[in-house]
Design an enzyme around this catalytic site. Sequence first.
Site, short mmCIF file in Angstrom:
data_model
loop_
_atom_site.label_atom_id
_atom_site.label_comp_id
_atom_site.label_asym_id
_atom_site.label_seq_id
_atom_site.Cartn_x
_atom_site.Cartn_y
_atom_site.Cartn_z
N ASP A 162 1.30 10.30 8.63
CA ASP A 162 0.59 10.65 7.42
C ASP A 162 -0.73 11.02 7.59
O ASP A 162 -1.05 12.33 7.27
CB ASP A 162 0.54 9.18 6.58
CG ASP A 162 0.02 9.04 5.43
OD1 ASP A 162 -0.32 10.06 4.83
OD2 ASP A 162 -0.13 8.08 4.75
N LYS A 178 1.41 14.54 0.68
CA LYS A 178 0.62 13.75 -0.51
C LYS A 178 0.00 15.07 -0.95
O LYS A 178 -0.84 15.93 -0.30
CB LYS A 178 -0.42 12.96 0.01
CG LYS A 178 0.42 11.73 0.82
CD LYS A 178 -0.38 10.45 0.95
CE LYS A 178 0.22 9.23 1.50
NZ LYS A 178 -0.56 8.22 2.01
N GLU A 214 7.73 7.13 -1.96
CA GLU A 214 7.05 5.98 -2.38
C GLU A 214 6.19 6.09 -3.52
O GLU A 214 5.16 5.50 -3.77
CB GLU A 214 6.19 5.37 -1.16
CG GLU A 214 5.05 6.54 -0.65
CD GLU A 214 4.16 6.28 0.39
OE1 GLU A 214 4.65 5.35 1.34
OE2 GLU A 214 3.42 6.83 0.55
N LYS A 250 2.63 -3.11 4.98
CA LYS A 250 1.57 -2.52 5.56
C LYS A 250 0.90 -3.55 6.88
O LYS A 250 0.88 -4.65 6.61
CB LYS A 250 0.38 -2.88 4.59
CG LYS A 250 0.52 -1.52 3.42
CD LYS A 250 0.37 -0.32 4.05
CE LYS A 250 0.36 0.67 2.93
NZ LYS A 250 -0.11 2.02 3.65
N HIS A 258 -3.52 -5.58 -2.73
CA HIS A 258 -3.07 -4.70 -1.97
C HIS A 258 -3.49 -4.72 -0.64
O HIS A 258 -4.80 -3.96 -0.67
CB HIS A 258 -2.65 -3.52 -2.76
CG HIS A 258 -1.51 -2.69 -2.18
ND1 HIS A 258 -0.19 -3.24 -2.25
CD2 HIS A 258 -1.52 -1.47 -1.44
CE1 HIS A 258 0.74 -2.23 -1.74
NE2 HIS A 258 -0.17 -1.19 -1.22
N LYS A 266 8.46 -0.82 2.35
CA LYS A 266 7.15 -0.50 3.55
C LYS A 266 6.45 -1.54 3.57
O LYS A 266 5.98 -2.14 2.54
CB LYS A 266 6.67 0.77 2.93
CG LYS A 266 5.26 1.13 3.47
CD LYS A 266 5.00 2.65 3.33
CE LYS A 266 3.53 3.12 3.29
NZ LYS A 266 3.25 4.45 2.98
N ASP A 313 3.61 0.62 7.97
CA ASP A 313 2.64 1.65 8.02
C ASP A 313 1.36 0.93 8.71
O ASP A 313 0.96 0.18 8.00
CB ASP A 313 2.23 1.92 6.59
CG ASP A 313 1.40 3.15 6.37
OD1 ASP A 313 0.82 3.52 7.62
OD2 ASP A 313 0.90 3.76 5.31
N GLU A 358 5.07 4.55 10.32
CA GLU A 358 3.94 5.36 9.87
C GLU A 358 2.75 5.27 10.70
O GLU A 358 2.16 4.24 10.64
CB GLU A 358 3.74 4.95 8.31
CG GLU A 358 2.89 6.17 7.57
CD GLU A 358 3.24 6.03 6.32
OE1 GLU A 358 4.13 5.43 5.94
OE2 GLU A 358 2.23 6.41 5.37
#
Length: 371
Positions: free
Chosen positions: A248, A272, A325, A168, A21, A166, A197, A223
Site C-alpha cells: 500500500d 488509490k 475497500e 487494523k 477508527h 480487514k 493491514d 497489507e
Amino acid sequence: MELSIERIESWLVDIPTIRPHRLSMATMGCQTLTLVRLTCADGLTGWGEATTIGGLSYGPESPEGIKSAIDAYLAPLLSGKSFNGLAPLTALMNAHVKGNTFAKSALETAFLDAQGKRLGLPVSSLLGGALSDTLPVLWTLASGDTQKDIAEGQKLLAEGRHNAFKLKIGARPLADDLRHTQAIKRALGPDVSIRVDVNQAWDAGTAVRGMAALQEIGIDLVEQPVALWDRAALIQLSRRFTLPILADEAVADAHDGYALAASGFTGAYALKIAKAGGPAQALKLAQVAQAAGVALYGGTMLEGTLGTLASLHAWSTLKLDWGSEMFGPLLLKDDVVATPLAFANGQVRLPPGPGLGVEIDEDKLRFYQRK
Ligand code: MUC
Ligand code: MG
C-alpha cells in the site's frame, strides 16, 4: 470538445466517524474531506475530493496543505485555460507542481466529472468503460476492541452487507495483535475472508514472525507490514511466504509499481487515486501491475462519496483480484451528497448518469464546511 476552466474553489469539510477508527498510526474520530468545485466558462461544474487519514500521520499531505496547494498554486494555474482532455491538464499540473498527488487527484476528478457531464457519459466511460456496475467491497473492523469488532463483524455478516473484513493491527505488541486476529478469525468462521493491514508498523524481524503466525491463523492477505522505504524487506517477505502481501504505502504510482515488480515483488498493489494523482493516474499503476503479473486491489483513503465514486469509476474498468475497500462513506456519520451510495450483498453499486453520477447537497456542504 474543449473545457474552459473559469474558476476553482475548495472547502475543508469535517465529518465525524460512526465510531473511533483505530489504525497503527492514528485513531480517527472525524474525517476531513477537501472538496473542489471546478466551474467552466459556460457554468458547467465538476466536483472532486482529496482525503487523507489522521492529519499528517498517513502521508505527506494534510487536508490544510491540500487546500493550500489548490488555492495558492493549482487553481491560479488552471483558471482561464482550456483543455481538450485529461492529458494536457495533467501535463500542465505536473510541469508546475511537484508531488501533491492528493491535490491533483481532486482536480483530475473534478475535470472528469465536468467532462462526463458535458459529453453525457459516466466517468467510467472516459476511463475505458465499466466491466460491471457493482464492485465487491469489504469492511474494516478497527474499533480497537476485540469483542466489539467481533460483534460488528457478526452483525454485518447477518445483514449481508459485507462478507470479507480487514483488521487494523500494528499499534500493539505482536502477541496481542495475534490474539486479537485469531479471536476474530475463529468467531467469524472459515468461510469469511480476513485480511490485516499493519500500516508499516513492523520491522523486518517482527514481520517474519508475524507473517508465519498469520499464515497459521488462516489470514488471506497482509497489507504493508513494513515501512514504506523498506522495499527490500517487502520483496523478501513476498517471496518467502505463500501468504500474499498487499503493498500500500510502498506503491503510489506507476513508477513505484514498476520498480517494486522489477525488483522481484510478488503479491498485490492497493490502488488509490490520492496516492497516484487521480483516477486516470491510478489506472496507469494498474496497467504496470497487470503487465508484471501483480494482483490488483481497490484501495481507499476513507474518502466520502465523491472520492469513493471517483475511485469506483476507475476500478470498474478493471478486474480486481482482491476486490475493494470502498466503504469510506459508511464510516462517516453524514456526507454532502444528495443520494448516498447503495451497499448490499458485499457489493457497492455504481450509480448511472453522466460524470461521477452524484449531486452535491449545498445545505450540507454549508453545514459541515470548516468556518
Ligand atoms: C489503509 O492504509 O489502507 C483503508 C481502509 C481502512 O480502514 O483504512 C484505510 C487505510
Ligand atoms: Mg493500507
